[in-house]
Design a protein around this motif. Structure first.
Motif, short mmCIF file in Angstrom:
data_model
loop_
_atom_site.label_atom_id
_atom_site.label_comp_id
_atom_site.label_asym_id
_atom_site.label_seq_id
_atom_site.Cartn_x
_atom_site.Cartn_y
_atom_site.Cartn_z
N ASP A 126 -12.55 -0.63 -1.60
CA ASP A 126 -12.24 -2.03 -1.96
C ASP A 126 -13.34 -2.67 -2.82
O ASP A 126 -13.27 -3.84 -3.16
N ALA B 284 -10.60 -0.72 12.04
CA ALA B 284 -9.98 -0.75 10.70
C ALA B 284 -8.54 -1.24 10.80
O ALA B 284 -8.06 -1.97 9.93
N TRP B 285 -7.83 -0.84 11.88
CA TRP B 285 -6.44 -1.28 12.08
C TRP B 285 -6.39 -2.80 12.26
O TRP B 285 -5.57 -3.50 11.67
N GLU C 146 -8.64 -5.02 11.25
CA GLU C 146 -8.99 -5.68 10.00
C GLU C 146 -7.80 -5.67 9.05
O GLU C 146 -7.52 -6.65 8.37
N GLN C 147 -7.11 -4.54 9.02
CA GLN C 147 -5.95 -4.41 8.13
C GLN C 147 -4.89 -5.45 8.50
O GLN C 147 -4.28 -6.07 7.64
N LYS C 148 -4.68 -5.66 9.82
CA LYS C 148 -3.70 -6.65 10.27
C LYS C 148 -4.11 -8.06 9.81
O LYS C 148 -3.30 -8.84 9.34
N LEU D 122 -4.89 3.97 4.02
CA LEU D 122 -4.79 2.57 4.41
C LEU D 122 -5.82 2.23 5.50
O LEU D 122 -6.43 1.18 5.50
N ILE D 123 -5.99 3.17 6.45
CA ILE D 123 -6.92 2.94 7.56
C ILE D 123 -8.12 3.85 7.40
O ILE D 123 -8.00 5.07 7.37
N VAL E 158 -8.65 -9.19 -0.28
CA VAL E 158 -9.57 -8.45 0.60
C VAL E 158 -10.95 -9.12 0.55
O VAL E 158 -11.61 -9.31 1.57
N GLN F 106 0.84 -1.19 0.00
CA GLN F 106 0.00 0.00 0.00
C GLN F 106 0.88 1.24 0.00
O GLN F 106 1.95 1.25 0.60
N LYS G 289 -3.65 -8.46 6.20
CA LYS G 289 -2.21 -8.61 5.92
C LYS G 289 -1.78 -10.07 6.05
O LYS G 289 -1.01 -10.59 5.27
#
Length: 766
Positions: free
Chosen positions: A651, A141-142, A144-146, A93-94, A166, A48, A149
């Motif tokens: 997304d 959101a953080w 979910e992003q982890k 990103l977040i 995603v 990203q 990943k």
């Protein structure tokens, strides 16, 4: 491997990304200062903008771009400097953090920012402007992003694109890695955007054998699914087996065994003997279950409607037609031609009827007349069309509300309709325009919702391209020997003859080249070289037509290409038209998605059915304009042709494509003041008469062809090769599932073909 090098830097921007294979061209900041950015190329799947990357690869040089680094693999490293953290968080990103908020957070927490978000997210409320609600959203959101990943890292070696990873995560969440490892072929059925080929690549990577029956069955279902995308409702068994062997590279015997197992499975496939689409000996047809069910059900619905003794418009069984038509002429100010009169009688006295004919033959006026008479007898009339634009046009024509078929049926997530046999539409007469666009699945849902005794009139031009989805419903209903009565309007009205667009549409349809000189509404710009023809088409659409005719290049002009690929294909032309009509501006926000950039003002189209969006879903082919783009909330808003505002998360942007140019297939059912059609030799294999005819008939006022005379000649000469594989006409005539129709003798014109004497001009051309 001794010449492998390591490069560390912050990903500043992605210049190009191929969503299918992950190949990326990007610019990274290596921290050398002075705004010096380095080009890196290779697979940067999942990376990203704003992330710090540790890349392994090789140095090289490009003749045009100079020194560059080719990435073999990479890992992400959380940024350690305040500037890096600010860039990372501000990249979108977040969700909930844009550049302004990133600046505030990093100013408050400094280099501890990421640790705070990770371990003590509640402390974010200390930042001015961040309340508990937004703080909670950022923390979620953080997380979910982890999690994404983790899935990304797992999928990286398999070559799955970011957007698909995603979607896998959204579908299966914590079970994602387990499903991918143990049941990879489920992905092809469950996750939009993953076909068999991607699932197969993943299956190979997780060790599923090449000759696994699970793989072969999934491959056969994929081959059938691909054929429905090409319009077929079934494939002959021999052709499916040959396709399966070629696709899967396994023994014919194994394919035959697995096909037999699929035929035993109630949710697998259905095998049935039907007439060959090419004529000759019958074939064993292999259907995916939903398409077999729909074909059998649709034939049965037609028979049910035709045979029911009930009649919701009984007044027309013994009406005084002379009196009724005289009243109608006084109401509309025009007299019906004999063909039109036959169509009016047919629609009002028969339960199912078809009205077909080309442009300028008075279809619209005939429909208006039918609706006027039905209303005069207090009938409840419901009007629909497959697209928003066509529904709007039908509404303007009749002065009554018209909706899309999807909205009429109130289709729900999963594709179930609110109206069906158990809860039919409260309508005495249902009129569906642009019926050539009705595919098998939608037509089946529609007919299920028509109440016994109600009348159904399907109106469309059978010479246009068939539906994008599987089937040739209108053509099958019109097939010789079938039970559905029809009228074909053949006479072009005098004032329509003065239109170059109408005249040339009929010339093309009869195999005669169009006239391209001396007309005020039909032009040809000759350009034999494909790339130059594409550039010229863009200039004509974006500059010349607006200058000469005062038309808006975004709203009124549509570029229609025979194919998507190539220098004069819809894909390339969309990029050029966007540059010309909605160029980048310093203060205009934009969002890059793969190889595309979205901006406010962009003309876009939905490219899949999504039942979860909007009031009643958003459907393949819906067109709209981007009205808002929020980088903080990672949302984009589209105002559709149906005046509905639809939000898209970033997304979900792979559900949208630009629509300044589109393929002729995608334009069906729509009408535009002006169309520009690049016709080049590079599209030679696609050029067919019904393709060019469909493109020309999309125009209300103006057609400009750009390209080669030989290519236009090829299109006019070439009649579409081969029918689609469908057995609806056979079932309607009494084949399995269709009942046994009694041959209906039409007392009022029946299958009404052939030209009648030309009527006087009466102000009713289309």
């Amino acid at each position: 491997m001794s010449n492998m090098a390591v490069l560390e830097g912050v990903l500043e921007r992605i210049t190009y990304a191929n969503e299918e294979n992950g190949y990326t061209v990007a610019r990274v900041d290596t921290g050398r200062g002075a705004g010096d950015l380095l080009t890196v190329v290779g697979s940067l799947l999942g990376a990203q903008v704003g992330e710090s990357l540790r890349m392994e690869g090789r140095w090289g040089s490009h003749s045009q771009y100079g020194k560059q680094f080719t990435v073999e693999n990479y890992t992400t490293v959380l940024p350690a400097t305040i500037q890096g953290i600010r860039r990372y968080l501000g990249s979108g990103l977040i969700k909930g953090i844009g550049p302004v908020m990133a600046d505030r957070i990093t100013t408050h927490f400094g280099v501890d920012t990421l640790d705070i978000i990770e371990q003590e997210p509640k402390r974010l409320v200390e930042v001015p402007g961040l309340g508990p609600k937004r703080t909670k959203m950022i923390a979620a959101a953080w997380e979910e992003q982890k999690a994404i990943k983790e899935v990304m890292v797992f999928l990286q070696g398999v070559g799955v694109s970011t957007s698909i990873a995603v979607r896998i995560y959204k579908k299966y969440e914590d079970a994602s890695i387990s499903v991918v490892k143990n049941q990879p072929y489920r992905l092809a059925a469950d996750v939009w955007g993953i076909g068999f080929l991607t699932a197969d690549k993943i299956a190979q990577a997780v060790g599923i054998p090449h000759d696994s029956p699970e793989r072969v069955k999934a491959g056969l279902q994929y081959a059938l699914s691909q054929s429905t995308d090409q319009g077929h409702c079934f494939l002959p068994e021999e052709r499916l087996i040959a396709d399966g062997v070629k696709l899967l590279q396994v023994d014919t015997g194994l394919v035959i065994e697995c096909l037999a197992e699929l035929a035993e499975d109630p949710e697998g496939v259905v095998r049935e003997r039907v007439p060959s689409p090419e004529g000759g000996e019958p074939v064993t047809a292999v259907y995916l279950v939903p398409f077999h069910r729909a074909e059998v059900a649709l034939a049965a619905q037609v028979q049910r409607l035709l045979r029911t003794p009930e009649d919701r418009m009984p007044a027309f069984q013994d009406v005084d037609w002379d009196k009724a038509l005289t009243w109608l002429a006084g109401r509309t100010g025009a007299t019906l031609a004999p063909e039109q009169e036959a169509a009016v009688r047919l629609a009002l006295s028969r339960k199912v009827a078809v009205l077909t004919g080309g442009p300028g033959c008075g279809k619209s006026f005939t429909v208006r007349s039918i609706v006027e008479l039905a209303r005069a007898k207090h009938a409840k009339v419901v009007l629909a069309a497959p697209t928003g634009r066509a529904a709007k046009r039908l509404s303007e024509l009749t002065g009554a509300e018209a909706s899309t078929v999807h909205r009429l049926l109130e289709l729900k997530p999963g594709g179930d309709a609110a109206y069906d046999r158990d809860r039919p539409l409260d309508a005495d007469l249902v009129v569906v325009d642009e019926a050539s666009m009705l595919d098998l699945l939608l037509a089946n849902k529609l007919l299920k919702a028509v109440a016994p005794g109600a009348h159904l009139l399907l109106v469309g031009d059978v010479d246009q391209l068939p539906s994008v989805g599987a089937g040739e419903v209108l053509r099958d209903l019109l097939a010789e020997g079938g039970p559905v009565p029809a009228v074909r309007l053949t006479t072009v009205f005098r004032q329509a003859q003065q239109s170059g667009v109408v005249t040339n549409a009929h010339r093309i349809n009869s195999g005669t080249p169009p006239l391209t000189q001396g007309l005020s509404d039909f032009f040809l710009f000759v350009e034999d070289e494909t790339e130059a023809a594409g550039v010229l088409a863009v200039d004509v659409a974006a500059r010349r037509i607006p200058a000469k005719f005062g038309l808006d290049p975004r709203r009124d002009v549509q570029v229609l290409a025979p194919m998507h690929r190539g220098p004069a294909g819809a894909g390339a032309l969309n990029g050029l038209l966007q540059q010309a009509i909605t160029p980048a501006r310093p203060n205009l926000p934009e969002k890059r998605m793969g190889g595309r950039v979205f901006r406010i003002g962009d003309k876009v189209t939905q490219i899949r059915n999504n039942y979860d969006k909007g009031e009643n879903g958003v459907f393949n082919g819906t067109v709209g304009v981007v009205t808002a783009l929020d980088l903080d909330e990672q949302k984009l808003t589209v105002l559709t042709d149906e005046d509905e505002e639809i939000p898209y998360d970033f997304d979900e942007l792979d559900e949208l494509a630009h629509a300044y140019a589109m393929t002729i297939h995608r334009s069906q059912g729509s009408e535009y003041p002006a169309v520009v059609i690049p016709v080049t030799k590079s599209a030679w294999m696609m050029l067919q008469r019904n393709l060019l005819y469909t493109a020309v008939t999309r125009a209300k006022k103006l057609v400009v062809l750009v390209g080669s005379r030989q290519a236009i000649g090829q299109a006019v000469r070439t009649v579409s090769a081969g029918r689609r594989c469908t057995a609806l006409d056979y079932r309607l005539r009494g084949g399995p599932g269709g009942g046994s129709p009694k041959k209906m003798i039409d007392q009022i014109g029946g299958k009404h073909h052939g030209a009648l004497p030309e009527p006087e001009s009466r102000g009713q051309d289309e």
